[in-house]
Every structure is written in structure tokens, then in C-alpha cells.
Design a protein around this motif. Sequence first.
Motif, PDB file in Angstrom:
ATOM      1  N   THR A  76      38.000  49.496  38.476  1.00 12.43           N
ATOM      2  CA  THR A  76      37.424  48.283  37.891  1.00 12.43           C
ATOM      3  C   THR A  76      38.506  47.290  37.478  1.00 12.43           C
ATOM      4  OG1 THR A  76      37.352  49.432  35.752  1.00 12.43           O
ATOM      5  CG2 THR A  76      35.330  49.433  37.075  1.00 12.43           C
ATOM      6  N   LYS A  77      39.739  47.755  37.279  1.00  9.74           N
ATOM      7  CA  LYS A  77      40.819  46.817  36.948  1.00  9.74           C
ATOM      8  C   LYS A  77      41.174  45.931  38.133  1.00  9.74           C
ATOM      9  CE  LYS A  77      44.634  50.076  37.872  1.00  9.74           C
ATOM     10  NZ  LYS A  77      45.165  49.374  39.042  1.00  9.74           N
ATOM     11  N   ASP A  78      40.760  46.352  39.326  1.00  8.01           N
ATOM     12  CA  ASP A  78      40.999  45.541  40.527  1.00  8.01           C
ATOM     13  C   ASP A  78      39.795  44.666  40.868  1.00  8.01           C
ATOM     14  OD1 ASP A  78      43.505  46.814  40.930  1.00  8.01           O
ATOM     15  OD2 ASP A  78      42.474  48.516  41.848  1.00  8.01           O
ATOM     16  N   LEU A  79      38.773  44.668  40.014  1.00  8.87           N
ATOM     17  CA  LEU A  79      37.489  44.038  40.331  1.00  8.87           C
ATOM     18  C   LEU A  79      37.325  42.688  39.626  1.00  8.87           C
ATOM     19  CD1 LEU A  79      34.591  44.197  41.554  1.00  8.87           C
ATOM     20  CD2 LEU A  79      33.921  45.413  39.470  1.00  8.87           C
ATOM     21  N   THR A  80      36.877  41.706  40.406  1.00 10.27           N
ATOM     22  CA  THR A  80      36.447  40.416  39.874  1.00 10.27           C
ATOM     23  C   THR A  80      35.030  40.179  40.356  1.00 10.27           C
ATOM     24  OG1 THR A  80      38.705  39.558  40.026  1.00 10.27           O
ATOM     25  CG2 THR A  80      36.954  37.943  39.721  1.00 10.27           C
ATOM     26  N   PHE A  82      32.278  37.467  41.029  1.00 11.76           N
ATOM     27  CA  PHE A  82      32.009  36.040  41.166  1.00 11.76           C
ATOM     28  C   PHE A  82      30.500  35.806  41.200  1.00 11.76           C
ATOM     29  CE2 PHE A  82      36.244  36.584  43.054  1.00 11.76           C
ATOM     30  CZ  PHE A  82      36.955  35.573  42.397  1.00 11.76           C
ATOM     31  N   SER A  88      25.519  37.735  42.108  1.00 17.10           N
ATOM     32  CA  SER A  88      26.868  38.237  41.870  1.00 17.10           C
ATOM     33  C   SER A  88      27.504  38.766  43.153  1.00 17.10           C
ATOM     34  CB  SER A  88      26.850  39.340  40.813  1.00 17.10           C
ATOM     35  OG  SER A  88      26.083  40.442  41.241  1.00 17.10           O
ATOM     36  N   PRO A  90      30.724  41.101  43.773  1.00 15.14           N
ATOM     37  CA  PRO A  90      31.883  41.884  43.318  1.00 15.14           C
ATOM     38  C   PRO A  90      32.999  41.850  44.369  1.00 15.14           C
ATOM     39  CG  PRO A  90      29.829  43.133  43.138  1.00 15.14           C
ATOM     40  CD  PRO A  90      29.546  41.953  43.997  1.00 15.14           C
ATOM     41  N   TYR A  92      36.944  43.239  45.016  1.00 14.31           N
ATOM     42  CA  TYR A  92      38.121  44.014  44.660  1.00 14.31           C
ATOM     43  C   TYR A  92      39.357  43.390  45.302  1.00 14.31           C
ATOM     44  CZ  TYR A  92      34.912  47.722  43.146  1.00 14.31           C
ATOM     45  OH  TYR A  92      33.924  48.442  42.513  1.00 14.31           O
ATOM     46  N   ASP A  94      41.066  40.579  44.777  1.00 20.47           N
ATOM     47  CA  ASP A  94      40.848  39.180  45.159  1.00 20.47           C
ATOM     48  C   ASP A  94      42.136  38.547  45.678  1.00 20.47           C
ATOM     49  OD1 ASP A  94      39.927  36.562  45.400  1.00 20.47           O
ATOM     50  OD2 ASP A  94      40.271  36.124  43.272  1.00 20.47           O
ATOM     51  N   TRP A 265      32.111  36.710  49.642  1.00 26.74           N
ATOM     52  CA  TRP A 265      32.341  35.690  48.623  1.00 26.74           C
ATOM     53  C   TRP A 265      32.984  34.436  49.206  1.00 26.74           C
ATOM     54  CZ3 TRP A 265      30.991  33.180  44.731  1.00 26.74           C
ATOM     55  CH2 TRP A 265      31.869  32.324  44.041  1.00 26.74           C
TER      56      TRP A 265
END
Length: 570
Positions: A76-80, A82, A88, A90, A92, A94, A265
Motif C-alpha cells: 500500500t505504500k506504493d499505492l496512489t 486517483f 477510483s 488504484p 501502484y 505511479d 488511469w
Amino acid sequence: LQDGSNEKGAYANLFYSPINPPLVTKFSGNQMTDPNRWQPLSLDVFIDQSGNVLPINTPAFLSPEWGRVTPFSLSTKDLTVFNRNNNSYPVYHDPGPPPYLSSNGSGTSAAYQWNFNLVSCWSAHLDPRDGVMWDVSPASIGNSSALPRTIEEYKKFYKIIEGGVVQQGHAMNPYTGKPYVPQIVPRGDYTRVLAEFWADGPDSETPPGHWFTLVNYVADHPAFKRRFKGQGSELAPLEWDIKAYFILGGALHDAAITAWGIKGWYDYVRPISAIRYMATKGQSSDKTLSHYSPQGMQLVPGLIETVQPKDTLSWAKGKDLGKVKILAWKGPNYIPNPETTDAGVDWVLAEEWWPYQRPTFVSPPFAGLISGHSTFSRAGAEVLTMLTGDPYFPGGLGEFVAQKNKYLKFEEGPSVDVILQWATYRDASDQSSLSRIWGGIHPPADDIPGRLIGEKIGKAAFAFGETYFSKTTSTRDGMAGLSDEMVKVFPNPVSSSANTLNMTITQAHPPLHFELVNLQGAVLKTWKMNAIQFEAGFSLHEGSRLSPGVYFLRISGEGEQMTKKVVIAE
């Protein structure tokens, strides 16, 4: 059913919709609502990646919402996350936005034009009769320089005129101690074989599956020893296959989630749409010439020019005078029989440019950024490097033979036998990436972010997957004084409407701590059991009902852990 892939809905898109009208590929030109966004293609017949003839001629974007799928090792630390139109996306890892074409040519327009110009220029490299000969052995191909990060570095890394990238090759095979034997072939044969070998179209193992064929190739090599990470005693073939397939599968799964999350995205344009759109606008190099537009193509002498009065392209009373022409592969209309003819390279109107692909496919039905091939391949290369403990193929050489006039499917060829050769797994990965540019599928802006992200994914997936084979892993079914048989969780599956999850332990044990964890690794509920309790019931909901799906009950005590799978049913 609960992994986010929309299996219940046959994997159909939930909310994505393209912003551009379809491009009818058999007609000239291209009008787009937004030249920076993906555009569907309308074909006479559409045959998908797996060789299925579909009853549609304008395929929809395939899996733009795949970033919502449960990953293997992605964090989840690699997840943004948008949001567009209240939906939404998701993402990873980005990579940030690609170069965009503005209406007045400002901002990153020049970078956009350079990227797609390069795809056009490399299309001129698909003719084996142009007299250009290359050494395609590891002595000259492979060992690329550091990957570029800025547009200035991109221009130094990619060779827009002659093709290929800056690479040192390998002076010596580290296993034989001898130089690699040169292999001189026509550039046009090498580039076409490359494009088809890595394309993995109908009747193939698909792009991620290609790395399973390579891991099989490695395991079957007579010089290879099945040592995990190249260390310790040799593993039995079954154990090796399980470990290799498990970690490689996890890495490629994460690569798909990451690449398609980014594709959905950013929704970035493909070369056929961008090149035809810019050509329809004109040229952007000289304001004194006709057909000038800041959104037009940049002219490159000998490769991208304008139609002149004496050109054979100037017909119908000069209707096409001043339009942009490019030296490129002429396209499928010049191949009456793929088994006996090839299209060759000549001047064509840029507004009618074709990628080097079948007319029933043209471009994959999803956005460009990032390149799936680059992401899959670099992730696969990193896994194979760590799995074997060696960056080199067994014996320092991997090979594939494309036989003269037997291998190519898009058209006749190659004109000579071509042996694709790789010293290292990264060399093979880099070759896969470049194949998509010669195939007319991706510009460099799609390629490099895919390589960089694929490297991160491969390393993270290997580290995560390796824990399943470690004696200290938190996922093993057992801990000191407590075996899987002594721990019972019931009912399992448990109904989503149930209030209690029960636990029994058949012998005394120090105080235990329990965590109910979802597939993303989030801790949803916690409980404790003291040393004298042998049976307990835990409140499953506590005000919020859990969705049906697979969960894990993590049990810890005295520094060790074990895990039980819990299924919550409808």
C-alpha cells in the motif's frame, strides 16, 4: 470472485469509457477529441491476443480497472488512488504523466512529437533489402547503458535514425572465457523477427507467459543446476518448478496489476492514433511551408518529409501536395499472401501509417502507458536473476532460431536464418522492450517507465515469495509446541451473517494473539487468548459486517507465528 477482477460480470469494465471516437484504420487521417488519450480502433475483422475471432470490429479497452485486483506482493505504500468521474483508479508505482501534446505546441509537446516520430522512423528499419547489416550477437547487442530519466537523456539513449539504443555488448562469455561469435544479418530481418517473437500473438503463450517458457528453457539446459538463488544443494525438479512458478507467477501478476492500473488511469494514446493525428494536422518544423501546425509531425530529412510535386504520392491533381510523408513499412495492403510476399519499406502518407502488425489486430485494445511488455519482461528478468543467483543464461547464452522464410507470420521472412541471442536475462528483457517500438506499438515514453517499475516489482515479489519457503516465515502452518492439527477454526467457511468464529486448541500454550487479515494484508480484527483457555468464540463483526472472501487468521505467541485460512461465504 472477491479479488476485484469482476469475475461475476465476466471481467467486463464497470465504469471506464473512452473519450475519443474510434479510428477507422482503413481510412486516411484521424480526428480525435483529445490526442493524449486512448482511441478505440475499428477493424474489418478483429482477432484478439489469443487468436479468437470476435463478433465485434471495435474492441473495447481491455481491463482498464485492473488496478483494483488483489496483488501478490505490492504494498500500500506504493499505492496512489486517483479519481475520475467519481470512480477510483488504484495505481501502484505511479510513474507520473507522460508527455502531452498541447494545442499551441507548448509544454511537453516537443517531447510527445519526438517520441512518436521515433516510432515512425524505426518503421523504416523493417526492410531486409536496405543493405544495412548488423551484428546481433551478445558481442554487440545487450549490456545497455543506464536507463534515461529526462527527455534529453532519452534522445541520447535511443538512436532515432539508425535504430536501437546505446549498449556496450559483452566482451567475453564469462563461462567459456571466449568472445561471443558475431552474427551478421540484415537489420530488417532482425527487427521483424524481434517484433514477431516478442509480440506473442495468437497461438502463443502471451507476453507474461513468455517468461515461463524462458524459465523452462533455463531449467532444461544441460549446464543448469537447480539451486535456489544459486546456493546450497540442487533441488529436485518438482521443488524447483514449484518455487520458480510460484514466485514468477506472483511477480507477473503484480506486473499486470501495476501496468493496467497505470494504463486505465493515464489512458494514453497509441502510436497509430498519435502519428495519424499529427500527420492530419501537418508538420511543425517550418512555419514557411504549407500544412504547418504546432501539433504536426517534426520533419526528419530522409525519413519524415513533405510530399513534393514529382513524388509518386502526389496524385489526383496534387491533392496530397505538402502533406507529411514518412519512409516506413508499407502495411498489410501490400501483402497479398503472407507466406510468399512482404510489404517492404517505401514513402507512405503519414496519415495512412500502419504498425508492423496483422490487419486484424493493429494495436492491442488498451492504452499505451506503460508498456506491458517492458513491465512483464523486466520483472521476469529480475526474478530469473535472483532465482538462479546469476544474471547470465546457463553457459552464458540463451538462443532462439528463426528459420529462413519459415518463421514470420505477418509476411514472408526472414530472408536468412536469424538467431536471437541473449547473454543475460536483462538483455532478453531489453530486447522485448525494443521489439514493441519496431512493431509500432509503443514509444520510448511507454517503455522506460515499464522497465523501471518492472525491476522494482520483480525484486519485491521475489523477496515476498521467498518467505513462503523460509523456516521462519509467518505463513507456515506450525509454531513451537503447536501444530496445525492442534488448532481448529470453525465453522470454516463461516457465513457472512454469522456473529462468531470459534477456536479450539487441544493442548495448553502460552498466551496467544490473533489477527484477522484480508488479502491486502490489512489487519481487520484482533483478539487474545490466555494460557488456560482451550476454546473461545470471537466476535466476527462488532458492528461492521465483513464481505465474503478469503481471509487469514494470524496466530502469534512467544515470537513465532502460524496462519490459518478463513473463508467467509455469502
